[in-house]
Design a protein around this motif. Structure first.
Motif, short mmCIF file in Angstrom:
data_model
loop_
_atom_site.label_atom_id
_atom_site.label_comp_id
_atom_site.label_asym_id
_atom_site.label_seq_id
_atom_site.Cartn_x
_atom_site.Cartn_y
_atom_site.Cartn_z
N TYR A 288 0.83 -1.21 0.00
CA TYR A 288 0.00 0.00 0.00
C TYR A 288 0.86 1.26 0.00
O TYR A 288 1.84 1.35 0.73
CB TYR A 288 -0.90 0.00 1.24
N ARG A 289 0.48 2.23 -0.85
CA ARG A 289 1.14 3.54 -0.89
C ARG A 289 0.07 4.61 -0.76
O ARG A 289 -0.82 4.70 -1.60
CB ARG A 289 1.89 3.73 -2.21
N ILE A 290 0.16 5.42 0.25
CA ILE A 290 -0.84 6.45 0.52
C ILE A 290 -1.00 7.41 -0.66
O ILE A 290 -2.12 7.75 -1.04
CB ILE A 290 -0.49 7.23 1.80
N ALA A 291 0.08 7.83 -1.24
CA ALA A 291 0.03 8.85 -2.30
C ALA A 291 -0.15 8.25 -3.70
O ALA A 291 0.00 8.96 -4.68
CB ALA A 291 1.28 9.70 -2.25
N ASP A 292 -0.47 6.99 -3.81
CA ASP A 292 -0.60 6.33 -5.10
C ASP A 292 -2.05 6.42 -5.58
O ASP A 292 -2.97 6.05 -4.87
CB ASP A 292 -0.17 4.86 -4.98
N SER A 293 -2.25 6.88 -6.82
CA SER A 293 -3.60 6.97 -7.36
C SER A 293 -4.00 5.71 -8.12
O SER A 293 -5.10 5.62 -8.65
CB SER A 293 -3.72 8.18 -8.29
N GLY A 294 -3.10 4.73 -8.16
CA GLY A 294 -3.37 3.48 -8.87
C GLY A 294 -3.69 2.35 -7.91
O GLY A 294 -4.16 2.58 -6.78
N VAL A 295 -3.41 1.13 -8.34
CA VAL A 295 -3.79 -0.05 -7.56
C VAL A 295 -3.04 -0.18 -6.23
O VAL A 295 -3.52 -0.83 -5.32
CB VAL A 295 -3.62 -1.35 -8.38
N HIS A 296 -1.88 0.48 -6.10
CA HIS A 296 -1.15 0.45 -4.83
C HIS A 296 -1.81 1.38 -3.79
O HIS A 296 -1.47 1.31 -2.62
CB HIS A 296 0.31 0.88 -5.02
N GLY A 297 -2.72 2.22 -4.22
CA GLY A 297 -3.35 3.17 -3.31
C GLY A 297 -4.81 2.86 -3.01
O GLY A 297 -5.51 3.68 -2.42
N THR A 298 -5.28 1.71 -3.43
CA THR A 298 -6.68 1.34 -3.20
C THR A 298 -6.83 0.53 -1.92
O THR A 298 -5.90 -0.13 -1.47
CB THR A 298 -7.24 0.50 -4.36
#
Length: 109
Positions: free
Chosen positions: A36-46
Motif C-alpha cells: 500500500y502507498r498512501i500517495a498512489d492513485s493506482g492499484v497500490h493506493g486502493t
C-alpha cells in the motif's frame, strides 16, 4: 520478517488468491517490495489493496511467474490488453520487479 499474505484482510481477496496460488505453484516464498502507498492513485493506493510488487530474484523466474499468472487470470475482460502481472523497471529506474494487480473484473480462466 515473513508475512502471511493470505491473512491480510486489507488485500483484495482476488489478489491474495493470485499471490498465494503463485507461491504454491512455484514452491517459493517471494519477497514483497511494495504494498500500500498512501500517495498512489493506482492499484497500490486502493483499499482493499489491488496491487503489490515482488522482488526480481532472477529474470528467468520472473518471466515464468509473469507467464503463469497471465495464463491463469484475466485482469479485466473489457480491457484484454491489460495483464495481471508485469515484469518491468519502475519509473524511477529503481530496478526490475514483478508487479501483480487485480481489478474488480479479474477472473480466473
Amino acid at each position: 520478517m515473513k508475512i502471511d499474505i493470505g491473512q491480510l484482510e486489507f488485500i483484495d481477496k482476488k489478489l491474495r488468491h493470485i499471490l498465494t496460488e503463485t507461491e504454491k505453484h512455484f514452491d517459493h516464498e517471494f519477497t514483497i517490495t511494495s504494498l500500500y502507498r498512501i500517495a498512489d492513485s493506482g492499484v497500490h493506493g486502493t483499499l482493499p489493496l489491488r496491487g503489490t510488487d515482488w522482488r526480481d530474484e532472477s529474470q528467468e523466474l520472473s518471466l515464468k511467474v509473469r507467464e503463469y499468472i497471465n495464463n491463469r487470470w484475466t485482469y479485466d475482460t473489457s480491457r484484454p490488453h491489460l495483464d495481471c502481472c508485469m515484469y518491468h523497471n519502475n519509473r524511477g529506474g529503481g530496478g526490475k520487479h514483478l508487479h501483480i494487480q487485480v481489478h474488480p473484473g479479474t477472473i480466473e480462466k
